[in-house]
Scaffold this active site. Sequence first.
Site, PDB file in Angstrom:
ATOM      1  N   HIS A 124     -49.852  16.661   4.449  1.00 46.41           N
ATOM      2  CA  HIS A 124     -48.604  17.374   4.101  1.00 46.41           C
ATOM      3  C   HIS A 124     -47.584  17.342   5.246  1.00 46.41           C
ATOM      4  O   HIS A 124     -46.422  17.708   5.040  1.00 46.41           O
ATOM      5  CB  HIS A 124     -48.882  18.835   3.750  1.00 46.41           C
ATOM      6  CG  HIS A 124     -49.704  19.025   2.512  1.00 46.41           C
ATOM      7  ND1 HIS A 124     -49.335  18.512   1.295  1.00 46.41           N
ATOM      8  CD2 HIS A 124     -50.878  19.674   2.308  1.00 46.41           C
ATOM      9  CE1 HIS A 124     -50.261  18.843   0.386  1.00 46.41           C
ATOM     10  NE2 HIS A 124     -51.205  19.528   0.979  1.00 46.41           N
ATOM     11  N   ASP A 159     -57.019  13.673  -2.276  1.00 50.52           N
ATOM     12  CA  ASP A 159     -56.964  15.127  -2.142  1.00 50.52           C
ATOM     13  C   ASP A 159     -56.326  15.696  -3.411  1.00 50.52           C
ATOM     14  O   ASP A 159     -55.463  15.056  -4.022  1.00 50.52           O
ATOM     15  CB  ASP A 159     -56.132  15.498  -0.917  1.00 50.52           C
ATOM     16  CG  ASP A 159     -56.182  16.984  -0.605  1.00 50.52           C
ATOM     17  OD1 ASP A 159     -57.015  17.378   0.232  1.00 50.52           O
ATOM     18  OD2 ASP A 159     -55.402  17.756  -1.209  1.00 50.52           O
TER      19      ASP A 159
HETATM   20 ZN   LIG Z   1     -55.636  19.605  -0.780  1.00 52.19          ZN
END
Ligand SMILES: [Zn+2]
Length: 337
Positions: A124, A159
């Site tokens: 992220h 993910d």
């Molecule tokens: Zn995650």
Amino acid sequence: MLLVGTDPRFAEHDPGRRHPERPQRVEAVLAGLDDAAVRDAVRHLEPRAATRAELERVHTAAYLDEIERVCAAGGGALDPDTSASPRSWDAAIHAAGAGLEAVAALERGDGDAAFCAVRPPGHHALESRAMGFCLINNVAVTAAYLRDRGDSVLVIDWDAHHGNGTQAIFDDDADVFYVSMHEWPLYPGTGRIDEIGSGPGAGATLNFPFPAGTTGDAYLDAIDTVVEPIAEQIRPDWVLVSAGFDAHRDDPLTDLGLTAGDYADLTARVLALAPARRVIAFLEGGYDLGALRSSVAATASALVGAELRPEPATSGGPGRAVVGAVRRLRSAGPSRN
Ligand SMILES: [Zn+2]
């Protein structure tokens, strides 16, 4: 032989009390590696700190200065979900360096594949912003290093959350192909089918936004019918995996339906996309310690060609419709392929 890049520093990053991205996650991962059918085929890889120049391929100097300063001052919040502690900087630069060390070790022939059991996670993290428990984008630092020396890179991000940081960093880059399979809708809110990259990188981003309850068959369909034909064309020199394990059905943060058996299948498929000894997996999320342990065991075994299925694979959930929609969009273009 599986190279495992880990370091006691990775447990020293403290994101705060009762945070799901907790130090015990590394212990669960290491326990999973000890369970794996390949316990005797695991070799320790000593991560090094990524250099400032290596980090600046991905992040701005001002951003790196800020994280280092916050840590030196005792830590603090970087984002509503993301905090740094005094030891976080040292953990983060070693997490980023683990992949670089794995490249060198695989090129020396020290192992067949590498698993970087790192914290904090990375996918992220943006060029100049920490978010979603991530400080430095570990997979991006390795991908940018490989790209800058002329290699082509395929990043597979399984993910449960979309890897918005990695996608943004390589958005206009034709040499790093980014594929994400994630739950939708879910944090961080990016990763729609029509996000395909821009400029020279148009067509080099591929998103599978799967609905809650998606099972392993949809993931395999995505690899077999969309990703594998692309890999045939781009012939990546390296495949880097953002290996989060929060798509497991027991994960407390998400609602996807995978099991450890699905990770075994997915890993075997991903391994086939790369040349021999050119796959590096990076730990991202995964917040149920039992699911993390069994999923890592299955993944690590598959990385060295062994089979371990602590749980059976799953099928029959939703998700295949998304794969069909992605196929139709790609055949309609625009695409660089
Ligand atoms: Zn995650």
